[in-house]
Scaffold this motif. Structure first.
Motif, mmCIF file in Angstrom:
data_model
loop_
_atom_site.group_PDB
_atom_site.id
_atom_site.type_symbol
_atom_site.label_atom_id
_atom_site.label_comp_id
_atom_site.label_asym_id
_atom_site.label_seq_id
_atom_site.Cartn_x
_atom_site.Cartn_y
_atom_site.Cartn_z
ATOM 1 N N ILE A 90 -3.309 9.016 -6.073
ATOM 2 C CA ILE A 90 -2.365 7.930 -6.340
ATOM 3 C C ILE A 90 -1.026 8.509 -6.767
ATOM 4 C CG2 ILE A 90 -4.164 6.256 -6.913
ATOM 5 C CD1 ILE A 90 -3.428 6.632 -9.884
ATOM 6 N N THR A 91 0.022 7.714 -6.581
ATOM 7 C CA THR A 91 1.374 8.096 -6.974
ATOM 8 C C THR A 91 2.046 6.880 -7.609
ATOM 9 O OG1 THR A 91 2.458 7.388 -4.928
ATOM 10 C CG2 THR A 91 1.512 9.630 -4.950
ATOM 11 N N PRO A 92 3.221 7.060 -8.191
ATOM 12 C CA PRO A 92 3.918 5.900 -8.740
ATOM 13 C C PRO A 92 4.196 4.812 -7.691
ATOM 14 C CG PRO A 92 4.836 7.902 -9.659
ATOM 15 C CD PRO A 92 3.877 8.322 -8.570
ATOM 16 N N GLN A 93 4.208 5.159 -6.425
ATOM 17 C CA GLN A 93 4.427 4.176 -5.367
ATOM 18 C C GLN A 93 3.232 3.229 -5.202
ATOM 19 O OE1 GLN A 93 5.340 7.552 -4.923
ATOM 20 N NE2 GLN A 93 7.400 6.886 -5.462
ATOM 21 N N ASP A 94 2.116 3.518 -5.867
ATOM 22 C CA ASP A 94 0.934 2.667 -5.792
ATOM 23 C C ASP A 94 0.914 1.572 -6.857
ATOM 24 O OD1 ASP A 94 -0.351 3.872 -3.539
ATOM 25 O OD2 ASP A 94 -0.803 5.592 -4.823
ATOM 26 N N VAL A 95 1.984 1.444 -7.638
ATOM 27 C CA VAL A 95 2.064 0.367 -8.626
ATOM 28 C C VAL A 95 1.870 -0.961 -7.893
ATOM 29 C CG1 VAL A 95 3.618 -0.870 -10.183
ATOM 30 C CG2 VAL A 95 3.467 1.620 -10.296
ATOM 31 N N GLY A 96 1.018 -1.824 -8.466
ATOM 32 C CA GLY A 96 0.703 -3.110 -7.855
ATOM 33 C C GLY A 96 -0.604 -3.099 -7.086
ATOM 34 N N LYS A 97 -1.150 -1.921 -6.827
ATOM 35 C CA LYS A 97 -2.410 -1.805 -6.097
ATOM 36 C C LYS A 97 -3.581 -1.670 -7.068
ATOM 37 C CE LYS A 97 -0.248 0.376 -2.116
ATOM 38 N NZ LYS A 97 -0.159 1.611 -1.328
ATOM 39 N N ARG A 98 -4.780 -1.925 -6.552
ATOM 40 C CA ARG A 98 -6.005 -1.751 -7.344
ATOM 41 C C ARG A 98 -6.420 -0.286 -7.256
ATOM 42 N NH1 ARG A 98 -11.751 -2.858 -6.309
ATOM 43 N NH2 ARG A 98 -12.716 -3.312 -8.316
ATOM 44 N N SER B 286 5.249 5.257 -15.808
ATOM 45 C CA SER B 286 6.564 5.624 -16.305
ATOM 46 C C SER B 286 6.451 6.650 -17.420
ATOM 47 C CB SER B 286 7.258 4.355 -16.824
ATOM 48 O OG SER B 286 8.508 4.651 -17.360
ATOM 49 N N ASP B 287 7.310 7.634 -17.386
ATOM 50 C CA ASP B 287 7.362 8.670 -18.433
ATOM 51 C C ASP B 287 6.000 9.314 -18.674
ATOM 52 O OD1 ASP B 287 10.125 8.271 -18.868
ATOM 53 O OD2 ASP B 287 9.690 6.585 -20.205
ATOM 54 N N GLY B 288 5.235 9.512 -17.600
ATOM 55 C CA GLY B 288 3.947 10.191 -17.718
ATOM 56 C C GLY B 288 2.804 9.328 -18.216
ATOM 57 N N VAL B 289 3.013 8.013 -18.299
ATOM 58 C CA VAL B 289 1.959 7.111 -18.766
ATOM 59 C C VAL B 289 1.694 6.031 -17.715
ATOM 60 C CG1 VAL B 289 1.264 5.468 -20.550
ATOM 61 C CG2 VAL B 289 2.573 7.507 -21.172
ATOM 62 N N LEU B 290 0.431 5.885 -17.340
ATOM 63 C CA LEU B 290 0.012 4.836 -16.427
ATOM 64 C C LEU B 290 -0.534 3.677 -17.249
ATOM 65 C CD1 LEU B 290 -0.591 7.729 -15.034
ATOM 66 C CD2 LEU B 290 -1.890 6.379 -13.415
ATOM 67 N N VAL B 291 -0.315 2.458 -16.768
ATOM 68 C CA VAL B 291 -0.912 1.281 -17.391
ATOM 69 C C VAL B 291 -1.741 0.589 -16.317
ATOM 70 C CG1 VAL B 291 -0.526 -0.920 -18.542
ATOM 71 C CG2 VAL B 291 0.995 1.013 -19.014
ATOM 72 N N ALA C 38 -9.300 12.466 -11.657
ATOM 73 C CA ALA C 38 -9.510 11.895 -10.327
ATOM 74 C C ALA C 38 -8.937 10.486 -10.316
ATOM 75 C CB ALA C 38 -10.985 11.856 -9.973
ATOM 76 N N ALA C 39 -8.373 10.097 -9.183
ATOM 77 C CA ALA C 39 -7.834 8.740 -9.060
ATOM 78 C C ALA C 39 -7.615 8.426 -7.590
ATOM 79 C CB ALA C 39 -6.522 8.605 -9.830
ATOM 80 N N LYS C 40 -7.832 7.151 -7.242
ATOM 81 C CA LYS C 40 -7.574 6.721 -5.864
ATOM 82 C C LYS C 40 -7.343 5.223 -5.828
ATOM 83 C CE LYS C 40 -12.451 6.137 -4.709
ATOM 84 N NZ LYS C 40 -13.539 6.551 -3.833
ATOM 85 N N VAL C 41 -6.723 4.773 -4.739
ATOM 86 C CA VAL C 41 -6.565 3.350 -4.480
ATOM 87 C C VAL C 41 -7.904 2.850 -3.957
ATOM 88 C CG1 VAL C 41 -5.387 1.639 -3.032
ATOM 89 C CG2 VAL C 41 -4.096 3.562 -4.009
ATOM 90 N N VAL C 42 -8.316 1.664 -4.413
ATOM 91 C CA VAL C 42 -9.570 1.063 -3.949
ATOM 92 C C VAL C 42 -9.267 -0.304 -3.363
ATOM 93 C CG1 VAL C 42 -11.068 2.351 -5.507
ATOM 94 C CG2 VAL C 42 -10.103 0.199 -6.271
ATOM 95 N N THR C 43 -10.220 -0.842 -2.612
ATOM 96 C CA THR C 43 -10.020 -2.118 -1.949
ATOM 97 C C THR C 43 -9.929 -3.240 -2.965
ATOM 98 O OG1 THR C 43 -12.385 -2.399 -1.686
ATOM 99 C CG2 THR C 43 -11.203 -1.392 0.151
ATOM 100 N N PRO C 44 -9.155 -4.278 -2.638
ATOM 101 C CA PRO C 44 -9.085 -5.431 -3.542
ATOM 102 C C PRO C 44 -10.455 -6.074 -3.705
ATOM 103 C CG PRO C 44 -7.371 -5.541 -1.867
ATOM 104 C CD PRO C 44 -8.289 -4.427 -1.491
ATOM 105 N N ARG C 45 -10.663 -6.749 -4.832
ATOM 106 C CA ARG C 45 -11.937 -7.434 -5.086
ATOM 107 C C ARG C 45 -12.091 -8.614 -4.190
ATOM 108 N NH1 ARG C 45 -13.786 -9.181 -10.112
ATOM 109 N NH2 ARG C 45 -15.720 -8.261 -9.527
#
Length: 73
Positions: free
Chosen positions: A13-21, A43-48, A66-73
């Motif tokens: 994942i990257t900051p461009q994935d904001v808004g994704k599950r 932002s500033d090294g912190v994910l929410v 580890a982190a990845k984008v997953v399919t919507p529920r």
């Protein structure tokens, strides 16, 4: 006995994935902990990440293993 194969851990994942599950596994003093939900910000090294119960989890990017984008529920 057959050799055991373990999947490699990857952060895709990257900051461009904001808004994704997403699913994020991070190191904590007790071992590892997972957070699954919508990536609200990075932002500033912190994910929410907002979980489905509405709880928001703040994650220091240096603890992610580890982190990845997953399919919507």
């Amino acid at each position: 006995m057959a050799p055991r194969v373990f999947a490699a851990l990857a952060v895709t994942i990257t900051p461009q994935d904001v808004g994704k599950r997403v699913t994020v596994r991070r190191r904590v003093p007790e071992g590892f902990r997972d957070a699954v939900g919508e990536l609200l910000s990075w932002s500033d090294g912190v994910l929410v990440v907002r979980r489905r119960n509405g709880e928001c989890v703040e994650i220091d990017e240096h603890t992610i293993v580890a982190a990845k984008v997953v399919t919507p529920r």
